[in-house]
Design a protein around this motif. Sequence first.
Motif, PDB file in Angstrom:
ATOM      1  N   VAL A  44       0.836  -1.208   0.000  1.00  0.00           N
ATOM      2  CA  VAL A  44       0.000   0.000   0.000  1.00  0.00           C
ATOM      3  C   VAL A  44       0.869   1.255   0.000  1.00  0.00           C
ATOM      4  N   GLY A  45       1.956   1.237   0.755  1.00  0.00           N
ATOM      5  CA  GLY A  45       2.843   2.396   0.789  1.00  0.00           C
ATOM      6  C   GLY A  45       3.469   2.692  -0.557  1.00  0.00           C
ATOM      7  N   LEU A  46       3.943   1.660  -1.246  1.00  0.00           N
ATOM      8  CA  LEU A  46       4.530   1.872  -2.583  1.00  0.00           C
ATOM      9  C   LEU A  46       3.486   2.342  -3.582  1.00  0.00           C
ATOM     10  N   SER A  47       2.261   1.785  -3.485  1.00  0.00           N
ATOM     11  CA  SER A  47       1.202   2.215  -4.406  1.00  0.00           C
ATOM     12  C   SER A  47       0.868   3.689  -4.206  1.00  0.00           C
ATOM     13  N   LEU A  48       0.800   4.120  -2.950  1.00  0.00           N
ATOM     14  CA  LEU A  48       0.530   5.525  -2.678  1.00  0.00           C
ATOM     15  C   LEU A  48       1.690   6.418  -3.103  1.00  0.00           C
ATOM     16  N   PHE A  49       2.910   5.918  -2.942  1.00  0.00           N
ATOM     17  CA  PHE A  49       4.093   6.717  -3.312  1.00  0.00           C
ATOM     18  C   PHE A  49       4.155   6.947  -4.810  1.00  0.00           C
ATOM     19  N   PHE A  50       3.932   5.902  -5.574  1.00  0.00           N
ATOM     20  CA  PHE A  50       4.035   6.041  -7.031  1.00  0.00           C
ATOM     21  C   PHE A  50       2.836   6.777  -7.626  1.00  0.00           C
ATOM     22  N   SER A  51       1.735   6.855  -6.900  1.00  0.00           N
ATOM     23  CA  SER A  51       0.572   7.590  -7.391  1.00  0.00           C
ATOM     24  C   SER A  51       0.499   9.001  -6.819  1.00  0.00           C
ATOM     25  N   ASP A  52       1.574   9.441  -6.151  1.00  0.00           N
ATOM     26  CA  ASP A  52       1.650  10.787  -5.563  1.00  0.00           C
ATOM     27  C   ASP A  52       0.508  11.055  -4.571  1.00  0.00           C
ATOM     28  N   ALA A  53       0.113  10.013  -3.823  1.00  0.00           N
ATOM     29  CA  ALA A  53      -0.955  10.157  -2.833  1.00  0.00           C
ATOM     30  C   ALA A  53      -0.477   9.728  -1.450  1.00  0.00           C
ATOM     31  N   LEU A  54       0.831   9.838  -1.232  1.00  0.00           N
ATOM     32  CA  LEU A  54       1.378   9.402   0.042  1.00  0.00           C
ATOM     33  C   LEU A  54       0.904  10.282   1.200  1.00  0.00           C
ATOM     34  N   ALA A  55       0.530  11.511   0.884  1.00  0.00           N
ATOM     35  CA  ALA A  55       0.038  12.408   1.930  1.00  0.00           C
ATOM     36  C   ALA A  55      -1.284  11.932   2.514  1.00  0.00           C
ATOM     37  N   TYR A  56      -2.021  11.115   1.768  1.00  0.00           N
ATOM     38  CA  TYR A  56      -3.295  10.584   2.247  1.00  0.00           C
ATOM     39  C   TYR A  56      -3.175   9.125   2.676  1.00  0.00           C
ATOM     40  N   GLY A  57      -1.974   8.702   2.946  1.00  0.00           N
ATOM     41  CA  GLY A  57      -1.755   7.298   3.254  1.00  0.00           C
ATOM     42  C   GLY A  57      -1.909   6.921   4.713  1.00  0.00           C
ATOM     43  N   PHE A  58      -2.172   7.893   5.574  1.00  0.00           N
ATOM     44  CA  PHE A  58      -2.254   7.549   6.994  1.00  0.00           C
ATOM     45  C   PHE A  58      -3.422   6.618   7.284  1.00  0.00           C
ATOM     46  N   ILE A  59      -4.596   6.911   6.705  1.00  0.00           N
ATOM     47  CA  ILE A  59      -5.794   6.135   7.027  1.00  0.00           C
ATOM     48  C   ILE A  59      -5.658   4.676   6.591  1.00  0.00           C
ATOM     49  N   PRO A  60      -5.276   4.365   5.320  1.00  0.00           N
ATOM     50  CA  PRO A  60      -5.154   2.945   4.967  1.00  0.00           C
ATOM     51  C   PRO A  60      -4.047   2.225   5.728  1.00  0.00           C
ATOM     52  N   LEU A  61      -2.912   2.880   5.941  1.00  0.00           N
ATOM     53  CA  LEU A  61      -1.828   2.238   6.682  1.00  0.00           C
ATOM     54  C   LEU A  61      -2.211   2.024   8.144  1.00  0.00           C
ATOM     55  N   PHE A  62      -2.919   2.991   8.709  1.00  0.00           N
ATOM     56  CA  PHE A  62      -3.344   2.862  10.101  1.00  0.00           C
ATOM     57  C   PHE A  62      -4.393   1.749  10.245  1.00  0.00           C
ATOM     58  N   CYS A  63      -5.301   1.624   9.285  1.00  0.00           N
ATOM     59  CA  CYS A  63      -6.315   0.563   9.340  1.00  0.00           C
ATOM     60  C   CYS A  63      -5.665  -0.815   9.259  1.00  0.00           C
ATOM     61  N   ILE A  64      -4.644  -0.962   8.416  1.00  0.00           N
ATOM     62  CA  ILE A  64      -3.938  -2.241   8.309  1.00  0.00           C
ATOM     63  C   ILE A  64      -3.257  -2.574   9.636  1.00  0.00           C
ATOM     64  N   ALA A  65      -2.638  -1.570  10.254  1.00  0.00           N
ATOM     65  CA  ALA A  65      -1.964  -1.796  11.535  1.00  0.00           C
ATOM     66  C   ALA A  65      -2.953  -2.200  12.613  1.00  0.00           C
ATOM     67  N   MET A  66      -4.104  -1.542  12.679  1.00  0.00           N
ATOM     68  CA  MET A  66      -5.087  -1.879  13.702  1.00  0.00           C
ATOM     69  C   MET A  66      -5.715  -3.242  13.445  1.00  0.00           C
ATOM     70  N   ALA A  67      -5.901  -3.606  12.176  1.00  0.00           N
ATOM     71  CA  ALA A  67      -6.396  -4.954  11.874  1.00  0.00           C
ATOM     72  C   ALA A  67      -5.403  -6.014  12.339  1.00  0.00           C
ATOM     73  N   THR A  68      -4.113  -5.720  12.175  1.00  0.00           N
ATOM     74  CA  THR A  68      -3.087  -6.649  12.657  1.00  0.00           C
ATOM     75  C   THR A  68      -3.128  -6.787  14.167  1.00  0.00           C
ATOM     76  N   VAL A  69      -3.260  -5.664  14.853  1.00  0.00           N
ATOM     77  CA  VAL A  69      -3.356  -5.702  16.317  1.00  0.00           C
ATOM     78  C   VAL A  69      -4.580  -6.492  16.760  1.00  0.00           C
ATOM     79  N   SER A  70      -5.692  -6.342  16.048  1.00  0.00           N
ATOM     80  CA  SER A  70      -6.906  -7.065  16.397  1.00  0.00           C
ATOM     81  C   SER A  70      -6.712  -8.570  16.235  1.00  0.00           C
ATOM     82  N   LEU A  71      -6.094  -8.993  15.149  1.00  0.00           N
ATOM     83  CA  LEU A  71      -5.872 -10.426  14.932  1.00  0.00           C
ATOM     84  C   LEU A  71      -4.907 -11.001  15.968  1.00  0.00           C
ATOM     85  N   VAL A  72      -3.858 -10.255  16.287  1.00  0.00           N
ATOM     86  CA  VAL A  72      -2.899 -10.734  17.292  1.00  0.00           C
ATOM     87  C   VAL A  72      -3.569 -10.834  18.657  1.00  0.00           C
ATOM     88  N   SER A  73      -4.441  -9.878  18.989  1.00  0.00           N
ATOM     89  CA  SER A  73      -5.128  -9.936  20.282  1.00  0.00           C
ATOM     90  C   SER A  73      -6.061 -11.140  20.350  1.00  0.00           C
TER      91      SER A  73
END
Length: 265
Positions: A44-73
């Motif tokens: 997701v980070g590379l896709s946002l970087f190459f599409s010049d949308a990295l400034a809006y990447g917090f929400i998708p990256l944060f959702c992936i991180a929280m989904a990971t935390v949920s599965l680990v819990s």
Amino acid sequence: MEETSSDPLFAKELPPEGTHGITKARKGLIELIIALFAVSEITVGLSLFFSDALAYGFIPLFCIAMATVSLVSIVLAKPRYVHHASWQSLIVALLLLGLDGADFVWSWSLIAVGGIVIFWMYGVFPWSRWAKKHVKGGIALSVLSTVFYLALINLVVSGALTWFLPVAVPTLLALLLGTLLFFLWFSNRKGNRIPIADIVLGSMVVLFSSSAVFDGSLARYQTGAISLRWASSLLVTALVILLFMVAVSLSLRLRRYFTSHNRHD
């Protein structure tokens, strides 16, 4: 020749296998989840970087991180409803706060997180060990959480306590007072069993009368005069049900009185 028992190699008994630590199956699941998390974040980070949308990447990256935390819990939490529900409620609350606070300004997430807290207080907390040991304290905490949640909604939406004091507080007091009166009424009855019909009728009286108080308080807040607009029929219904319950209770007491006297005679 007699064989003598030798001293054991370990002076203390070893704990049974698998009682402490994480099993191999759980370790494998955690490793798989972390690997998927890393691949997803990089992709997701590379896709946002190459599409010049990295400034809006917090929400998708944060959702992936929280989904990971949920599965680990889910993998690490104890196999109990209270533990799983508590962890998932906390993770969802952090997710909503993170989504709303991407610009460091929180608004709607406060109401949503408050709703999660109310769900935990009424749907998870009563099954905890502390709540089972301290029933009165648990009820008091649930009521206080409801009061604070209504005040929070008023503050977030209006920026000040406008309708909370003149509308919400009288309605909550009527609801609590009616519940307390019926609880005392039912607790003074002989025998431990309370008919389901009495519980249903008592609940209807409390809810209908509280709705009437809400309608009158809201009318006073909006127009300056106390009046019943849509709850007048509910109030009449509550009074009829209450008179019916009182009549049934008096008839039962009179029947017991005459029956006991006839037996003694």
